[in-house]
Design an enzyme around this catalytic site. Structure first.
Site, mmCIF file in Angstrom:
data_model
loop_
_atom_site.group_PDB
_atom_site.id
_atom_site.type_symbol
_atom_site.label_atom_id
_atom_site.label_comp_id
_atom_site.label_asym_id
_atom_site.label_seq_id
_atom_site.Cartn_x
_atom_site.Cartn_y
_atom_site.Cartn_z
ATOM 1 C CB ALA A 1 -1.676 -8.464 -1.312
ATOM 2 C CB ALA A 2 -5.654 -12.097 -1.429
ATOM 3 C CB CYS B 1 -4.860 -2.060 5.995
ATOM 4 S SG CYS B 1 -4.968 -1.559 4.310
ATOM 5 N NE ARG C 1 -7.563 -1.783 -0.435
ATOM 6 C CZ ARG C 1 -7.881 -2.678 0.604
ATOM 7 N NH1 ARG C 1 -9.106 -3.096 0.347
ATOM 8 N NH2 ARG C 1 -7.255 -3.350 1.104
ATOM 9 C CE LYS D 1 -1.548 -11.775 -0.109
ATOM 10 N NZ LYS D 1 -1.980 -11.435 1.527
ATOM 11 C CG ASN E 1 0.034 -5.044 5.900
ATOM 12 O OD1 ASN E 1 -0.417 -5.082 4.855
ATOM 13 N ND2 ASN E 1 -0.251 -4.631 6.962
ATOM 14 C CG ASP F 1 0.537 -5.188 0.443
ATOM 15 O OD1 ASP F 1 0.305 -4.659 1.515
ATOM 16 O OD2 ASP F 1 -0.313 -5.130 -0.573
#
Ligand code: RUB
Length: 321
Positions: free
Chosen positions: A24-25, A135, A22, A240, A214, A204
């Site tokens: 994004a990167a 997060c 999990r 992104k 995000n 994200d």
């Protein structure tokens, strides 16, 4: 069919969907690596090993399988696009090599971009600063880590981030680099903003108007930070940037299972209610002070210029059948 993705692709897709992989990167590099695995497997099995067209089709199918896992982080389709656009050659060997090379180049660039943006973000932080996080973002952590490496003393207030509590990962990783951490529930954020010098979040997707997509709760945090006079930056490498938003498309916000919010027994005890679990939200550009990328920092409203430079006006979908 002839073009079923290799098991490695199915496993990666499953891990992304269940959020074992999990962020994004991390999703982007796992997807690029899965395409390389697919290329190796397809070059070794019939009919793809002896039919360049079947080989290409199997890579496109793998791209679609990966694409369908989660909808919001654009780094995923951007990774697929990067690798599949570089698939070239007349023989299966040449095709395989082009995919494997592109996948490796993509992952190298991703790591490099994160390091570079970390330096930029670190320059915004001062010795003695307290940062607040939301997060778990590897791009945001790269900024804090680079500041620590510059010899700055940084402490952190970490929001737990319901319902999946990715804040726990952030807390652990900050502890590992020696940053003192105070963990709080999400609803305590405004109270703690008075003790915070900077809010650092990831993304994200970034929309053409500078909107930052995000983890759910980011937009409320940004509004509160503005009200408290605390600067907020989003650390987001250019992977992104969401090319389709250049042509008016909006970013799909993933809705996840209600089971993440409430246990079924408890829910039944309450009676007939609706439970909703959006995973992301959009922070309007006016509430974000800076977007920090590997190409420097940008006011959100100017990100569109960089987007045009990098993606042009249209984005092809090389995984289409
Ligand atoms: C993760 C999340 C992160 C961004 C950026 O959401 O919102 O802030 O993905 O992370 P989820 P990174 O846990 O639902 O995937 O900077 O590592 O790309």
């Amino acid at each position: 069919t002839d073009t079923d993705p290799a098991p490695a692709v199915g496993e990666t897709a499953e891990s992304i969907a269940t959020m074992e992989i999990r962020g994004a990167a991390t999703i982007a590099s796992a997807a690029a690596e899965a395409l390389a695995d697919q290329a190796e497997a397809a070059a070794d099995a019939e009919p793809t090993a002896s039919d360049p067209e079947a080989f290409r089709a199997s890579l496109r199918a793998a791209g679609r399988t990966l694409r369908e896992t989660r909808p919001t982080a654009v780094s995923l389709p951007n990774a697929l696009r990067y690798v599949l656009q570089r698939m070239e050659g007349d023989s299966v060997d040449a095709l395989r090599d082009s995919v494997v090379d592109a996948s490796e180049a993509f992952v190298r660039q991703l790591d490099r971009a994160q390091e570079d943006l970390g330096q930029v973000g670190a320059n915004r932080l001062a010795d003695g600063d307290t940062v607040m996080t939301h997060c778990h973002s590897t791009d945001a952590l790269a900024c804090i880590e680079a500041a620590v490496e510059q010899g700055k003393s940084i402490s952190a207030v970490v929001k737990e981030t319901r319902p999946r509590q990715q804040g726990h990962i952030t807390a652990e990783q900050l502890r590992d680099i020696g940053v003192p951490v105070t963990l709080i529930v999400d609803s305590a954020a405004r109270r703690y903003l008075d003790e915070v010098d900077h809010v650092v979040v990831g993304a994200d997707s970034i929309a053409a108007d500078g909107g930052v997509i995000n983890k759910i709760g980011t937009s409320g945090l940004a509004v509160n930070a503005r009200e408290r006079g605390v600067p907020i930056m989003t650390a987001a490498q250019t992977i992104k940037l969401h090319p389709e938003t250049l042509t008016g498309h909006t970013v799909e916000i993933e809705m996840r299972s209600e089971a993440e919010v409430i246990e079924s027994e408890e829910r039944e005890a309450i009676g007939e209610i609706t439970v909703e679990n959006p995973a992301f939200d959009v922070t309007p550009p006016r509430y974000m002070d800076a977007i920090v990328t590997e190409q420097g920092q940008f006011p959100p409203e100017s990100i569109v210029t960089l987007m045009r430079e990098l993606f042009g006006e249209g984005a092809a979908e090389p995984w289409a059948e």
